[in-house]
Design an enzyme around this catalytic site. Structure first.
Site, mmCIF file in Angstrom:
data_model
loop_
_atom_site.group_PDB
_atom_site.id
_atom_site.type_symbol
_atom_site.label_atom_id
_atom_site.label_comp_id
_atom_site.label_asym_id
_atom_site.label_seq_id
_atom_site.Cartn_x
_atom_site.Cartn_y
_atom_site.Cartn_z
ATOM 1 N N TYR A 260 16.535 -0.641 -15.512
ATOM 2 C CA TYR A 260 15.136 -1.345 -15.289
ATOM 3 C C TYR A 260 15.517 -2.884 -14.970
ATOM 4 C CZ TYR A 260 13.797 -2.161 -19.719
ATOM 5 O OH TYR A 260 13.532 -2.751 -20.936
ATOM 6 N N PHE A 270 11.174 -10.850 -17.160
ATOM 7 C CA PHE A 270 10.845 -10.614 -18.410
ATOM 8 C C PHE A 270 11.541 -9.757 -19.414
ATOM 9 C CE2 PHE A 270 7.828 -8.020 -16.440
ATOM 10 C CZ PHE A 270 7.711 -6.876 -17.423
ATOM 11 N N ASP A 271 12.330 -8.590 -18.719
ATOM 12 C CA ASP A 271 12.874 -7.788 -19.460
ATOM 13 C C ASP A 271 13.938 -7.097 -18.581
ATOM 14 O OD1 ASP A 271 13.880 -6.231 -21.390
ATOM 15 O OD2 ASP A 271 12.257 -4.821 -21.593
ATOM 16 N N ILE A 289 4.449 2.283 -21.588
ATOM 17 C CA ILE A 289 3.071 1.958 -21.101
ATOM 18 C C ILE A 289 2.806 3.129 -19.888
ATOM 19 C CG2 ILE A 289 3.456 -0.374 -21.232
ATOM 20 C CD1 ILE A 289 4.281 -0.599 -18.330
ATOM 21 N N TYR A 315 -0.092 -4.019 -20.265
ATOM 22 C CA TYR A 315 -0.488 -4.530 -21.578
ATOM 23 C C TYR A 315 -1.852 -5.141 -21.602
ATOM 24 C CZ TYR A 315 4.526 -3.743 -22.184
ATOM 25 O OH TYR A 315 5.938 -3.365 -22.272
ATOM 26 N N PHE A 331 8.214 -3.225 -11.785
ATOM 27 C CA PHE A 331 9.403 -2.628 -12.471
ATOM 28 C C PHE A 331 10.170 -2.112 -11.007
ATOM 29 C CE2 PHE A 331 6.769 -2.645 -16.019
ATOM 30 C CZ PHE A 331 7.644 -3.342 -16.976
#
Length: 339
Positions: A260, A270-271, A289, A315, A331
Site C-alpha cells: 500500500y 505519510f506511509d 482502521i 483516525y 490508500f
C-alpha cells in the site's frame, strides 16, 4: 523368356486322378497343402505323369511312347506345407496329377507366352549380295557422260559460288578487352547486390514498423478505454478498482497480505509498504482502521484498488505523525495473498 498372361489353379483330391490338357503353355509355380487337413501328421505326395519327348523307333512305329510317372514333391503338415516349383506344361499336351495321402493339395501357376529370341539375320543373309553390288559397278559407266576439258570454261568456278566472308578486325581482342573493362567485376556485382538487398531489407523493416504503429493506433482508436467506476460504500468510503485480480475473493476473517501507499488529499505520502515483508492482518477483526476492514472486502488476489476513506472511518480527530486531525486518507492498495 516367358510372359505371364493369366492365372491358373487346380485342387487335387485324394483318390482322384486329375487330367490336365492346357489350352496354352502353362507354368506351375507353387504346390501347397489345403487349409483344412484330414491327416495332421501324415505325408502327402504329388505324382505327375507325362509323355516323354523324342522320336519313335523305326521298329516300333505303331507303339506310342510309354508315359512317365514321377513324384513332383512331398508335403507334411507343420514341417513342409508348401514348395515352389518351375514346371512348364506344353499347350494341348495331356498330363495327369494324383496324390498319395489324405490331405488335399493345391497347384498354382500362370498361363504363359514363350518368346523366342531370334537373331536379326542369319550369316550370309545380308541385304546386299555381291551380285547386287556388281550390278552397280560404276566402272562400266558409258563414256558419253564424260566432259571435254574445253567445255569446262563455261562452268562457274567454285570461288564464284561462295559468298565473300569478311575477316574480323585484327584489333577484335582489344575491343573485347575494352568491353570487359566497362563491365563491372564479380566483386563489384556482389557488393552492389548486397547493398541493394540491405536497402530492400531496411525498407521492408521500416514498412513493417509503420504498419505495426498504424495498426496499434487503429486498435487504440477502435478499443474504448475501460471506464473506471467509483463506488461508494456505507459510511462514505469510495473505492475504485484500478485492476481486477484473478485470484480468490477477500472475505472477513481471512488473513491478507498487502502492499500500500497512504496519501493525504494534497498528495503527501505519510506511509507505505512497497517492498520487503508485506503488511499482514486479519480482515474484519479491528486490527486496522475501519476504512480498511470495509474497503478491502471483495478484492481478488492480484487486484489493485484505490480507497478514499473519510475521517470517521480513519483516525477522526486524532492527530498522528504526518496525519493532521480530521484528515481524509487515500490508500492505493494491492492484494498479494490470502491465507
Amino acid at each position: 523368356m516367358a510372359l505371364a498372361i493369366g492365372l491358373w489353379s487346380l485342387k487335387l483330391t485324394p483318390g482322384k486322378q486329375e487330367k490336365v490338357e492346357p489350352p496354352a503353355d502353362l507354368r506351375i509355380t507353387n504346390v501347397a497343402l489345403g487349409d483344412v487337413l484330414k491327416d495332421a501328421s501324415g505325408r502327402t505326395s504329388v505324382k505327375f505323369t507325362f509323355n516323354p519327348p523324342g522320336g519313335i523307333d523305326e521298329d516300333d512305329e505303331d507303339k506310342p511312347p510309354k508315359p512317365v510317372t514321377t513324384v513332383l514333391c512331398s508335403l507334411k503338415p507343420d514341417t513342409f506345407e508348401q514348395t515352389s516349383v518351375d514346371l512348364i506344361l506344353q499347350e494341348e499336351e495331356i498330363y495327369f496329377f494324383e496324390i498319395v495321402g489324405k490331405n488335399p493339395v493345391y497347384l498354382t501357376g500362370n498361363y504363359i507366352e514363350q518368346v523366342v529370341n531370334n537373331p536379326p539375320f542369319e550369316e550370309g543373309d545380308s541385304d546386299f549380295d555381291s551380285d547386287e553390288e556388281d550390278a552397280y559397278d560404276l566402272r562400266e559407266v558409258s563414256s558419253d557422260v564424260e566432259i571435254h576439258p574445253d567445255d569446262l570454261e563455261d562452268v562457274d568456278s567454285d570461288a564464284s559460288r561462295f559468298e565473300e566472308v569478311e575477316e574480323p578486325p585484327k584489333n577484335l581482342k582489344r575491343a573485347l578487352e575494352a568491353d570487359d573493362e566497362t563491365k563491372p567485376s564479380k566483386a563489384e556485382k556482389k557488393k552492389k547486390q548486397k547493398t541493394e538487398k540491405s536497402e530492400a531489407s531496411a525498407e521492408t523493416k521500416k514498412e513493417k514498423e509503420v504498419a505495426k504503429e498504424k495498426d496499434a493506433a487503429t486498435s487504440k482508436e477502435e478499443t474504448p478505454k475501460s471506464k473506471v467506476v467509483e463506488k461508494e460504500l456505507p459510511g462514505g468510503i469510495k473505492i475504485v478498482d484500478a485492476k481486477v485480480g484473478t485470484g480468490p475473493l477477500a472475505k472477513k476473517g481471512n488473513t491478507v497480505r498487502m502492499r500500500y501507499i497512504g496519501k493525504l488529499t494534497n498528495g503527501k505520502v505519510f506511509d507505505k509498504n512497497t517492498q520487503g515483508k508485506p503488511f499482514t492482518f486479519h480482515l474484519g477483526k479491528g486490527e486496522v482502521i475501519k476504512g480498511w476492514d470495509q474497503g478491502i472486502v471483495g478484492m481478488q488476489v492480484g487486484g489493485e484498488r484505490k480507497l478514499t476513506i473519510p475521517p470517521a472511518l480513519a483516525y477522526g480527530s486524532q492527530k498522528l505523525d504526518g496525519i493532521p486531525k480530521n484528515s481524509t486518507l487515500i490508500f492505493e492498495v494491492k492484494l498479494l495473498e490470502i491465507k
